[in-house]
Design an enzyme around this catalytic site. Structure first.
Site, PDB file in Angstrom:
ATOM      1  N   SER A 148     100.477  -6.504  53.327  1.00  0.00           N
ATOM      2  CA  SER A 148      99.750  -5.344  52.792  1.00  0.00           C
ATOM      3  C   SER A 148      99.604  -4.179  53.759  1.00  0.00           C
ATOM      4  O   SER A 148      99.498  -3.037  53.329  1.00  0.00           O
ATOM      5  CB  SER A 148      98.382  -5.780  52.280  1.00  0.00           C
TER       6      SER A 148
ATOM      7  N   LYS B 278      97.618   0.996  50.023  1.00  0.00           N
ATOM      8  CA  LYS B 278      96.604   1.841  49.390  1.00  0.00           C
ATOM      9  C   LYS B 278      97.148   3.187  48.899  1.00  0.00           C
ATOM     10  O   LYS B 278      96.631   3.763  47.947  1.00  0.00           O
ATOM     11  CB  LYS B 278      95.444   2.089  50.364  1.00  0.00           C
TER      12      LYS B 278
ATOM     13  N   GLU C 267      85.325   5.570  48.737  1.00  0.00           N
ATOM     14  CA  GLU C 267      84.660   4.671  49.675  1.00  0.00           C
ATOM     15  C   GLU C 267      85.732   4.061  50.551  1.00  0.00           C
ATOM     16  O   GLU C 267      86.895   3.999  50.149  1.00  0.00           O
ATOM     17  CB  GLU C 267      83.930   3.554  48.904  1.00  0.00           C
TER      18      GLU C 267
HETATM   19  C1  PLP Z   1      92.237  -2.524  51.951  1.00  0.00           C
HETATM   20  C2  PLP Z   1      93.199  -3.521  52.410  1.00  0.00           C
HETATM   21  C3  PLP Z   1      93.233  -4.818  51.881  1.00  0.00           C
HETATM   22  C4  PLP Z   1      92.223  -5.324  50.896  1.00  0.00           C
HETATM   23  O1  PLP Z   1      92.168  -4.631  49.697  1.00  0.00           O
HETATM   24  P1  PLP Z   1      92.791  -5.203  48.343  1.00  0.00           P
HETATM   25  O2  PLP Z   1      92.263  -4.280  47.310  1.00  0.00           O
HETATM   26  O3  PLP Z   1      92.283  -6.593  48.193  1.00  0.00           O
HETATM   27  O4  PLP Z   1      94.251  -5.160  48.477  1.00  0.00           O
HETATM   28  C5  PLP Z   1      94.235  -5.675  52.291  1.00  0.00           C
HETATM   29  N1  PLP Z   1      95.139  -5.306  53.223  1.00  0.00           N
HETATM   30  C6  PLP Z   1      95.124  -4.073  53.776  1.00  0.00           C
HETATM   31  C7  PLP Z   1      96.143  -3.737  54.805  1.00  0.00           C
HETATM   32  C8  PLP Z   1      94.168  -3.148  53.393  1.00  0.00           C
HETATM   33  O5  PLP Z   1      94.160  -1.933  53.947  1.00  0.00           O
END
Ligand code: PLP
Length: 404
Positions: free
Chosen positions: A387, A98, A120
């Site tokens: 992620s 993010k 948000e």
């Molecule tokens: C917010 C988040 C997601 C989901 O958001 P996307 O916009 O689909 O990437 C996935 N993995 C993590 C670690 C997150 O913090």
């Protein structure tokens, strides 16, 4: 740094923000001016080497990029097929992908002469990323968060407040991400002149889906180069979880025109495929308008936005970015879903085998990566967009596991 301009599937959106029939701008007149300004500002900035140079300098010096592409030997052995590589977005400052987008939008905020941002958040990772960027750039910051998520994500609420951000509790609806997004949009209509709304995924009205994809494409651009450097060719498949779809869009987009690379998006299967028990928008939704954009949406029989459920707060959302809807209908990306229980098991498996605790969102992609690797030969390569890290989810995993 836009990915290589390309002929077919990647040549979107058009000037109106349309990805085929998806995307666009479904907002009240009061926001049109701000969105036009943002579109102009982003395009100018993104073509300006001073802006992109500073963006990449901050990503290097502050965020810690490039993130590693790591060969997960023990997960590979466990799956018994293709070699598995992890694109380690969890190692970024603040612990997820993010931050790439939050830094980019905070830089644009400053460029537009605005002094305040709102956001948000669901799991709190976008809230933390925004709070971090706001601190770095000296911007005032308020983050809207559903009270159900505030309960599930105490650690991130503390982190945001410690960095000087106001966390605004949202009591409406299901008290999760959709409701927090509604409140942030509502506020923005009255404060748009001095405030920028940092949307945290590839959702919302144009230009957000395009802009967030561009900021996050650094993931896929790096992955491509790392594959060439480390394995001498492109991967056979790339897997990512899909909430709004930003980490997936970021890693997929630079591969969209490489038709030999399979792209697989993983949604939250929740408890079951029954209505209200999951958040698999692309698998079970239908096209509609949510939060200013036309895309797949989970809706009930009356066309109202449906209730959703996922053990993972970051995937607990009834919409999805319009570019994913476009890729789904074009057949370019395969979308599947993984249940709460499978994700919880993968959280532990990944911890035990690799010493890496994934975020619960990421754990969904771990499950499908293991399946995809098992279906493929040992000479093939599957890349998993890792992620985020699991620290934020430890308390919730302990709670859910104890209930059983
Ligand atoms: C917010 C988040 C997601 C989901 O958001 P996307 O916009 O689909 O990437 C996935 N993995 C993590 C670690 C997150 O913090």
């Amino acid at each position: 740094m836009p990915a290589t301009a390309a002929p077919t599937v990647s040549a979107v959106p058009n000037a109106l923000g349309r990805f085929g029939k998806f995307g666009g701008r479904f907002v009240p007149e009061t926001l049109m001016f701000a969105l036009d300004e943002l579109d102009r500002e982003f395009r100018t900035a993104w073509a300006d080497p001073a802006f992109t140079g500073e963006f990449h300098r901050i990503l290097t010096e502050y965020v810690g990029r490039p993130s590693r592409l790591y060969f997960a030997e023990r997960l590979t052995k466990e799956a018994g097929g293709a070699r598995i590589f992890l694109k380690r977005e969890d190692l970024n400052h603040t612990g997820a992908h993010k931050i790439n987008n939050a830094i980019g939008q905070a830089m644009l905020t400053r460029r537009m002469g605005k002094k305040r941002v709102i956001a948000e958040t669901g799991a709190g990772m976008h809230g933390v990323a925004t709070a971090t960027a706001a601190a770095l750039f000296g911007l005032d910051c308020r983050v809207y968060m559903g009270v159900e998520d505030i309960r599930r994500q105490e650690l991130n609420v503390f982190r945001m407040r410690a960095m000087g951000t106001e966390v605004f509790p949202v009591e409406s609806g299901s008290k999760t991400l959709k409701d927090a997004t509604n409140e942030a949009m509502r506020e923005w209509m009255s404060t748009v002149e001095g405030t920028h709304y940092i949307i945290g995924s590839v959702v919302g009205p144009h230009p957000f889906p395009m802009m967030v994809r561009e900021f996050q494409s650094v993931i896929g651009i790096e992955t491509k180069q790392q594959c060439l450097d480390q394995i001498g060719r492109l991967p056979d498949a790339v897997v990512a979880c899909v909430g709004g779809g930003s980490n997936a869009a970021g890693i997929f987009y630079p591969f969209v025109d490489d038709s030999d690379v399979s792209l697989i998006g993983v949604e939250a299967g929740g408890h079951s495929p029954a209505a209200g028990q999951h958040a698999s928008t692309l698998s079970f939704g239908a096209p509609g308008v949510l939060h200013g954009s036309y895309s797949y949406v989970l809706q009930d029989d009356d066309g109202q936005t449906a209730d959703v459920h996922s053990v993972s707060a970051g995937l607990d959302y009834p919409g999805v970015g319009p570019e994913h809807s476009y890729w789904k209908d074009a057949g370019r990306v395969r979308y599947t879903s993984v249940s709460d229980q499978e994700a919880l098991d993968a959280f532990h498996l990944c911890g035990r085998l690799e010493g890496i605790l994934p975020a619960l969102e990421t754990a969904h992609a771990v499950v499908e990566t293991m399946r995809e690797a098992a279906r493929r030969g040992k000479d093939e390569v599957v890349v998993l967009c890792f992620s985020g890290r699991g620290d934020k989810d430890c308390a919730e995993v302990a709670r859910v596991t104890a209930k059983k």
